[in-house]
Design a protein around this motif. Structure first.
Motif, PDB file in Angstrom:
ATOM      1  N   VAL A  84       3.931  -0.852   7.758  1.00 31.91           N
ATOM      2  CA  VAL A  84       3.432   0.130   9.006  1.00 31.91           C
ATOM      3  C   VAL A  84       2.829  -0.574   9.995  1.00 31.91           C
ATOM      4  O   VAL A  84       2.190  -1.781  10.002  1.00 31.91           O
ATOM      5  N   LEU A  85       3.264  -0.012  11.267  1.00 32.43           N
ATOM      6  CA  LEU A  85       2.655  -0.878  12.415  1.00 32.43           C
ATOM      7  C   LEU A  85       1.361  -0.124  12.912  1.00 32.43           C
ATOM      8  O   LEU A  85       1.428   0.912  13.356  1.00 32.43           O
ATOM      9  N   VAL A  86       0.351  -0.723  12.889  1.00 30.74           N
ATOM     10  CA  VAL A  86      -1.117  -0.058  13.390  1.00 30.74           C
ATOM     11  C   VAL A  86      -1.402  -1.147  15.036  1.00 30.74           C
ATOM     12  O   VAL A  86      -1.649  -2.271  14.642  1.00 30.74           O
ATOM     13  N   GLU A  87      -1.353  -0.102  15.988  1.00 26.84           N
ATOM     14  CA  GLU A  87      -1.557  -1.168  17.046  1.00 26.84           C
ATOM     15  C   GLU A  87      -2.940  -0.685  17.616  1.00 26.84           C
ATOM     16  O   GLU A  87      -3.334   0.280  17.891  1.00 26.84           O
ATOM     17  N   TYR A  88      -3.919  -1.919  17.773  1.00 24.36           N
ATOM     18  CA  TYR A  88      -5.265  -1.702  18.448  1.00 24.36           C
ATOM     19  C   TYR A  88      -5.135  -1.748  19.856  1.00 24.36           C
ATOM     20  O   TYR A  88      -4.642  -2.635  20.368  1.00 24.36           O
ATOM     21  N   PHE A 146     -12.690   1.826  12.035  1.00 23.53           N
ATOM     22  CA  PHE A 146     -12.135   3.359  11.793  1.00 23.53           C
ATOM     23  C   PHE A 146     -11.299   3.234  10.180  1.00 23.53           C
ATOM     24  O   PHE A 146     -10.980   1.928   9.809  1.00 23.53           O
ATOM     25  N   ASP A 147     -11.120   4.217   9.767  1.00 22.55           N
ATOM     26  CA  ASP A 147     -10.105   4.440   8.513  1.00 22.55           C
ATOM     27  C   ASP A 147      -8.772   4.810   8.822  1.00 22.55           C
ATOM     28  O   ASP A 147      -8.649   5.720   9.750  1.00 22.55           O
ATOM     29  N   LEU A 148      -7.834   4.243   8.152  1.00 22.90           N
ATOM     30  CA  LEU A 148      -6.513   4.687   8.271  1.00 22.90           C
ATOM     31  C   LEU A 148      -6.408   6.040   7.496  1.00 22.90           C
ATOM     32  O   LEU A 148      -6.970   6.284   6.717  1.00 22.90           O
ATOM     33  N   PRO A 149      -5.474   6.945   7.892  1.00 20.80           N
ATOM     34  CA  PRO A 149      -5.391   8.156   7.100  1.00 20.80           C
ATOM     35  C   PRO A 149      -5.106   7.569   5.584  1.00 20.80           C
ATOM     36  O   PRO A 149      -4.419   6.781   5.462  1.00 20.80           O
ATOM     37  N   PHE A 152      -1.654   5.984   4.151  1.00 17.58           N
ATOM     38  CA  PHE A 152      -1.348   4.684   4.369  1.00 17.58           C
ATOM     39  C   PHE A 152      -2.206   3.686   3.475  1.00 17.58           C
ATOM     40  O   PHE A 152      -2.126   2.356   3.870  1.00 17.58           O
ATOM     41  N   GLU A 153      -3.161   4.075   2.759  1.00 13.87           N
ATOM     42  CA  GLU A 153      -4.090   3.375   2.123  1.00 13.87           C
ATOM     43  C   GLU A 153      -3.225   2.057   1.241  1.00 13.87           C
ATOM     44  O   GLU A 153      -3.755   0.934   1.308  1.00 13.87           O
ATOM     45  N   SER A 187      -3.242  -4.732   1.650  1.00 13.14           N
ATOM     46  CA  SER A 187      -2.057  -4.622   0.798  1.00 13.14           C
ATOM     47  C   SER A 187      -0.692  -5.440   1.240  1.00 13.14           C
ATOM     48  O   SER A 187       0.438  -5.159   1.068  1.00 13.14           O
ATOM     49  N   GLY A 188      -0.822  -6.436   1.828  1.00  8.21           N
ATOM     50  CA  GLY A 188       0.160  -7.354   2.556  1.00  8.21           C
ATOM     51  C   GLY A 188       0.179  -6.921   4.031  1.00  8.21           C
ATOM     52  O   GLY A 188      -0.642  -6.396   4.520  1.00  8.21           O
TER      53      GLY A 188
END
Ligand code: AVI
Length: 321
Positions: A84-88, A146-149, A152-153, A187-188
């Motif tokens: 998944v892509l998390v953009e800051y 912050f925590d991811l939902p 997506f853990e 997790s990679g």
């Protein structure tokens, strides 16, 4: 969160982020006055920042975009298809589109930004442009963690951190943030990050003190924000924008400088300014590729590949743990 900028909405903002008042009072009470650069990005500030990105002198945005365009296949290959892509600091997610166009569109995209309205508008736009993409906007100050939902853990995460925003952090805090990012990548996945390369000071100063005065407006907008949200009485005509390059720290320093001796009130607090006294509002660090690589190594990251432009203005790096 409703971070709108009308009077009544501002009150809501203040109730919800009381940190703003405390930080402003604390910052202006220091011997060397300072205000945190994250407060530059209210609705108006975010709009002005978008205008900065279009300025002829402000090379980082267009240079990073062209690096992304020219190397899209290689970058897409590095990211792979499962993360998944998390953009800051996603802002308007302009560069993300260059990535999304080269990735399969079944993945999740989690844009993270402090400016709620801007974030939600961008998310809606992306939803209509990329119907297959699962979009989860997160309103957060990523410098505070912050925590991811939960869902997506356990998914591999690629953190995308473009725009050289990492440069706005002090180097020790940049290492701390990279360490937090490393935890999210446990997790990679990996980190795809853009940073500005050190270069001739004249070019740098021009980029942060443009002829059209947009950066000056962006900087001084922080005083308008304080006036509006914290009942301040800054007279914007009595302050000016200053950008200097510090050779010692390889960084641009941005200040708001008082043009006269004056007293300003913010709510019940009074602050005196002497002529020429400055409020520090932003640092923008410039790195070499080697410097950045060793900073990231302190957070446990190893460089996989780095892309740059013909003039060596800017770099985009992929790293993993
Ligand atoms: C968001 N950040 C990377 C910008 C920079 O270049 O440091 C902020 C900025 N401040 C003035 N112009 C641009």
């Amino acid at each position: 969160l409703d971070l709108g900028n009308t009077e009544s909405q501002s009150q809501t903002l203040e109730e919800q982020t009381p940190g703003f008042r405390d930080d402003v009072i604390r910052g202006l009470s220091k011997r060397e006055k300072e205000l945190h650069c994250k407060y530059l990005y209210d609705e108006k500030g975010s709009q002005l920042f978008d205008q900065i990105c279009e300025l002829p002198e402000y090379y980082p945005t267009r240079t990073e975009a062209s690096i992304m365009q020219q190397n899209a296949d290689a970058i897409g290959h590095r990211i792979g298809n499962d993360a998944v892509l998390v953009e800051y600091g996603s802002g308007s997610s302009t560069k993300t589109r260059l990535l999304l166009d080269h990735l399969d569109d079944q993945r999740a995209y989690l844009p993270v930004d402090i400016s709620d309205e801007h974030l939600m508008r961008t998310a809606d736009q992306l939803r209509s442009d990329y119907p297959g993409l699962d979009i989860h906007p997160i309103v957060a100050d990523f410098t505070a963690g912050f925590d991811l939902p939960d869902e997506f853990e356990t998914t591999p995460v690629t953190v995308y951190f473009p725009g050289s925003t990492i440069g706005n952090l002090r180097t020790d805090l940049a290492v701390d943030l990279l360490s937090e990012i490393a935890k999210q990548c446990h997790s990679g996945g990996g980190l795809l990050i853009g940073f500005d390369l050190d270069k001739c000071p004249d070019r740098l100063v021009a980029a942060y003190d443009d002829a059209a005065g947009v950066t000056a407006k962006f900087n001084l907008n922080l005083l308008s924000r304080i006036n509006r949200e914290l009942d301040g009485d800054f007279d914007l005509d009595q302050f000016k924008h200053v950008a200097i390059y510090s050779e010692e720290h390889s960084r641009i320093e941005i200040y708001i400088e008082s043009q006269t001796d004056q007293i300003v009130t913010v709510g019940d607090a009074e602050f005196s300014f002497s002529e020429g006294e400055r409020i520090l509002t932003e640092h923008s660090h410039k790195y070499s590729i080697d410097q950045f690589e060793s900073m990231a190594a302190q957070a446990g990251f190893a460089m996989d590949e780095c892309w740059t432009d013909d003039e060596n203005l800017f770099a985009v790096m992929h790293l993993s743990l």
